[in-house]
Scaffold this motif. Sequence first.
Motif, PDB file in Angstrom:
ATOM      1  N   PRO A 122     -22.121  12.757  27.621  1.00 49.93           N
ATOM      2  CA  PRO A 122     -20.806  13.377  27.372  1.00 49.93           C
ATOM      3  C   PRO A 122     -20.163  13.874  28.666  1.00 49.93           C
ATOM      4  CG  PRO A 122     -22.398  14.103  25.745  1.00 49.93           C
ATOM      5  CD  PRO A 122     -23.169  13.308  26.764  1.00 49.93           C
ATOM      6  N   GLU A 123     -18.867  13.653  28.780  1.00 48.64           N
ATOM      7  CA  GLU A 123     -18.047  14.082  29.919  1.00 48.64           C
ATOM      8  C   GLU A 123     -18.366  13.336  31.207  1.00 48.64           C
ATOM      9  OE1 GLU A 123     -15.567  15.957  29.238  1.00 48.64           O
ATOM     10  OE2 GLU A 123     -16.294  16.280  27.198  1.00 48.64           O
ATOM     11  N   MET A 124     -19.104  12.248  31.124  1.00 48.94           N
ATOM     12  CA  MET A 124     -19.409  11.466  32.316  1.00 48.94           C
ATOM     13  C   MET A 124     -18.528  10.224  32.354  1.00 48.94           C
ATOM     14  SD  MET A 124     -21.636  13.353  33.723  1.00 48.94           S
ATOM     15  CE  MET A 124     -22.296  12.326  35.027  1.00 48.94           C
ATOM     16  N   ARG A 125     -18.460   9.605  33.530  1.00 49.54           N
ATOM     17  CA  ARG A 125     -17.626   8.426  33.741  1.00 49.54           C
ATOM     18  C   ARG A 125     -18.453   7.335  34.414  1.00 49.54           C
ATOM     19  NH1 ARG A 125     -15.419  11.721  31.148  1.00 49.54           N
ATOM     20  NH2 ARG A 125     -13.298  12.545  31.371  1.00 49.54           N
ATOM     21  N   ALA A 126     -17.966   6.106  34.291  1.00 51.83           N
ATOM     22  CA  ALA A 126     -18.577   4.960  34.973  1.00 51.83           C
ATOM     23  C   ALA A 126     -17.607   4.470  36.037  1.00 51.83           C
ATOM     24  CB  ALA A 126     -18.908   3.842  33.986  1.00 51.83           C
ATOM     25  N   VAL A 127     -18.063   4.372  37.286  1.00 46.89           N
ATOM     26  CA  VAL A 127     -17.236   3.909  38.387  1.00 46.89           C
ATOM     27  C   VAL A 127     -17.999   2.830  39.135  1.00 46.89           C
ATOM     28  CG1 VAL A 127     -18.091   5.709  39.938  1.00 46.89           C
ATOM     29  CG2 VAL A 127     -15.898   4.627  40.418  1.00 46.89           C
ATOM     30  N   SER A 128     -17.287   1.788  39.542  1.00 45.71           N
ATOM     31  CA  SER A 128     -17.909   0.655  40.234  1.00 45.71           C
ATOM     32  C   SER A 128     -17.648   0.746  41.731  1.00 45.71           C
ATOM     33  CB  SER A 128     -17.368  -0.669  39.689  1.00 45.71           C
ATOM     34  OG  SER A 128     -17.738  -0.838  38.328  1.00 45.71           O
ATOM     35  N   VAL A 129     -18.639   0.344  42.504  1.00 49.29           N
ATOM     36  CA  VAL A 129     -18.587   0.397  43.961  1.00 49.29           C
ATOM     37  C   VAL A 129     -18.888  -0.997  44.489  1.00 49.29           C
ATOM     38  CG1 VAL A 129     -19.609   1.392  46.031  1.00 49.29           C
ATOM     39  CG2 VAL A 129     -19.310   2.805  43.994  1.00 49.29           C
ATOM     40  N   ALA A 130     -18.077  -1.464  45.433  1.00 50.64           N
ATOM     41  CA  ALA A 130     -18.313  -2.770  46.059  1.00 50.64           C
ATOM     42  C   ALA A 130     -19.454  -2.643  47.064  1.00 50.64           C
ATOM     43  CB  ALA A 130     -17.046  -3.263  46.746  1.00 50.64           C
ATOM     44  N   THR A 153     -23.357  11.803  53.358  1.00 47.58           N
ATOM     45  CA  THR A 153     -23.641  11.571  51.947  1.00 47.58           C
ATOM     46  C   THR A 153     -22.541  12.228  51.125  1.00 47.58           C
ATOM     47  OG1 THR A 153     -26.023  11.539  52.369  1.00 47.58           O
ATOM     48  CG2 THR A 153     -25.315  11.899  50.105  1.00 47.58           C
ATOM     49  N   VAL A 154     -21.808  11.432  50.370  1.00 48.22           N
ATOM     50  CA  VAL A 154     -20.681  11.957  49.600  1.00 48.22           C
ATOM     51  C   VAL A 154     -21.043  12.194  48.138  1.00 48.22           C
ATOM     52  CG1 VAL A 154     -18.932  10.982  51.120  1.00 48.22           C
ATOM     53  CG2 VAL A 154     -19.813   9.598  49.245  1.00 48.22           C
ATOM     54  N   VAL A 155     -22.038  11.473  47.613  1.00 44.77           N
ATOM     55  CA  VAL A 155     -22.484  11.643  46.230  1.00 44.77           C
ATOM     56  C   VAL A 155     -24.005  11.553  46.222  1.00 44.77           C
ATOM     57  CG1 VAL A 155     -22.490  10.664  43.905  1.00 44.77           C
ATOM     58  CG2 VAL A 155     -20.369  10.729  45.203  1.00 44.77           C
ATOM     59  N   GLU A 156     -24.666  12.458  45.493  1.00 48.49           N
ATOM     60  CA  GLU A 156     -26.119  12.491  45.455  1.00 48.49           C
ATOM     61  C   GLU A 156     -26.648  12.302  44.040  1.00 48.49           C
ATOM     62  OE1 GLU A 156     -26.797  16.345  47.517  1.00 48.49           O
ATOM     63  OE2 GLU A 156     -28.065  15.152  48.851  1.00 48.49           O
ATOM     64  N   PRO A 209     -16.232  13.364  36.551  1.00 47.36           N
ATOM     65  CA  PRO A 209     -14.854  13.038  36.942  1.00 47.36           C
ATOM     66  C   PRO A 209     -14.555  13.374  38.407  1.00 47.36           C
ATOM     67  CG  PRO A 209     -14.870  14.033  34.770  1.00 47.36           C
ATOM     68  CD  PRO A 209     -16.268  14.129  35.286  1.00 47.36           C
ATOM     69  N   ARG A 210     -15.079  14.497  38.894  1.00 44.39           N
ATOM     70  CA  ARG A 210     -14.852  14.864  40.290  1.00 44.39           C
ATOM     71  C   ARG A 210     -15.525  13.876  41.233  1.00 44.39           C
ATOM     72  NH1 ARG A 210     -11.567  16.816  44.040  1.00 44.39           N
ATOM     73  NH2 ARG A 210     -12.692  17.745  45.800  1.00 44.39           N
ATOM     74  N   MET A 211     -16.754  13.468  40.912  1.00 43.39           N
ATOM     75  CA  MET A 211     -17.434  12.476  41.740  1.00 43.39           C
ATOM     76  C   MET A 211     -16.682  11.157  41.762  1.00 43.39           C
ATOM     77  SD  MET A 211     -21.457  12.964  40.787  1.00 43.39           S
ATOM     78  CE  MET A 211     -22.384  14.413  41.267  1.00 43.39           C
ATOM     79  N   GLY A 212     -16.077  10.791  40.625  1.00 44.23           N
ATOM     80  CA  GLY A 212     -15.302   9.558  40.587  1.00 44.23           C
ATOM     81  C   GLY A 212     -14.142   9.591  41.570  1.00 44.23           C
ATOM     82  N   GLU A 213     -13.489  10.751  41.700  1.00 47.40           N
ATOM     83  CA  GLU A 213     -12.401  10.886  42.668  1.00 47.40           C
ATOM     84  C   GLU A 213     -12.930  10.788  44.100  1.00 47.40           C
ATOM     85  OE1 GLU A 213     -10.828  14.651  41.637  1.00 47.40           O
ATOM     86  OE2 GLU A 213      -9.895  13.961  39.757  1.00 47.40           O
ATOM     87  N   VAL A 214     -14.083  11.397  44.339  1.00 46.19           N
ATOM     88  CA  VAL A 214     -14.689  11.343  45.675  1.00 46.19           C
ATOM     89  C   VAL A 214     -15.020   9.897  46.049  1.00 46.19           C
ATOM     90  CG1 VAL A 214     -16.721  11.993  47.027  1.00 46.19           C
ATOM     91  CG2 VAL A 214     -15.592  13.691  45.576  1.00 46.19           C
ATOM     92  N   VAL A 215     -15.599   9.143  45.117  1.00 51.16           N
ATOM     93  CA  VAL A 215     -15.957   7.754  45.387  1.00 51.16           C
ATOM     94  C   VAL A 215     -14.717   6.916  45.646  1.00 51.16           C
ATOM     95  CG1 VAL A 215     -16.993   5.684  44.390  1.00 51.16           C
ATOM     96  CG2 VAL A 215     -18.098   7.900  44.072  1.00 51.16           C
ATOM     97  N   SER A 216     -13.651   7.158  44.896  1.00 48.01           N
ATOM     98  CA  SER A 216     -12.423   6.386  45.079  1.00 48.01           C
ATOM     99  C   SER A 216     -11.825   6.605  46.462  1.00 48.01           C
ATOM    100  CB  SER A 216     -11.418   6.761  43.986  1.00 48.01           C
ATOM    101  OG  SER A 216     -10.212   6.046  44.145  1.00 48.01           O
ATOM    102  N   VAL A 217     -11.798   7.852  46.919  1.00 50.24           N
ATOM    103  CA  VAL A 217     -11.263   8.133  48.257  1.00 50.24           C
ATOM    104  C   VAL A 217     -12.190   7.590  49.337  1.00 50.24           C
ATOM    105  CG1 VAL A 217     -10.641   9.975  49.860  1.00 50.24           C
ATOM    106  CG2 VAL A 217      -9.983  10.145  47.457  1.00 50.24           C
ATOM    107  N   ALA A 218     -13.487   7.757  49.158  1.00 50.09           N
ATOM    108  CA  ALA A 218     -14.442   7.300  50.166  1.00 50.09           C
ATOM    109  C   ALA A 218     -14.374   5.795  50.372  1.00 50.09           C
ATOM    110  CB  ALA A 218     -15.856   7.713  49.762  1.00 50.09           C
TER     111      ALA A 218
END
Length: 316
Positions: A119-127, A167-170, A205-214
């Motif tokens: 719950p409250e988690m998201r899926a984000v893809s990274v190249a 390290t931006v996400v752990e 959701p916050r980590m998803g924003e961090v990954v998108s900017v990174a």
Amino acid sequence: MSNLIKFGLLFVSAILIALIVRIVVAGISRPATSVPSTEQVRVSAADLPQGLLLRDEDVAWKQMPITDIPPNAVIRGDSNAVELKGALLRRPIAKGTVLVADDVMLPSAPGFLAATLKPEMRAVSVAVDDVSGNAGLIQPGDYVDLLLTQQMDRRTDSPDFAVSSETVVEHVRVLAVGSEIKRPKSGETPDASNRARTVTLEVTPRMGEVVSVAAHLGSLSLALRSFATATRNPSASMQPVSPPSPVWAGDISSAVRELPRSHGPQLASAGPRSTSPPTVTIYRGSERNDALSSGAPSTGAAGNNVPPVPSLPVPH
């Protein structure tokens, strides 16, 4: 033929017939092969939390009497048994509990990826590529850190800060590698010609924003984490932590630290530039006077004010 020879042949024939009859009778009276009274079934190897993506180390085989095996249990050697590796655990399971088909959700089931999200988690893809993705060795269910590496030479003239890594996400869970959402079977080597180019991570959701900017700042790499953690509960990995300090080129390489520093433009190194305005030399007959370029009057040798140069008449 004498009677003695006939008697001998009859005696031998009688013995052979007796042996044959004994073998036949023994075969008929022998009880049929009994069906095994036990089977090997899949059980949990540890206390497993809900929402876990199962791997080989999470399950084990256990010998059990057939009468104690529950329906839909995974029996060894059964061609219809489900493959538990890579399946999603629907409920918490205690150690030693027999796993049945209803306890898991298979990767082939519709909505499997959405069901893996807490719950409250998201899926984000990274190249990723072969290097940043650990050469295809990262699999669904693994935990990784996300590293950002930036080339800073266009933003600074200091060699110490030419390259940075942080390290931006752990400790985030890998949900899918490419289009694969299940782990390969034991002994199966990933196809080198079909390496995945994306990895899907479970993030807040916050980590998803961090990954998108990174992803727009530099190159991203995955660092595989050990399974030897204090808890197997995936929700425990989402506790907020303070971001670690970045690592700079000068922190790693002594050669970078010893590079000569840039001295900047030539004009800047020559010292402060004079703020006095340039002078203009005015010739009037045999007299010479210096005036400021701003048009301010200057004094001649006698100290008199020199009038501006008159404009030349325009020829008709």
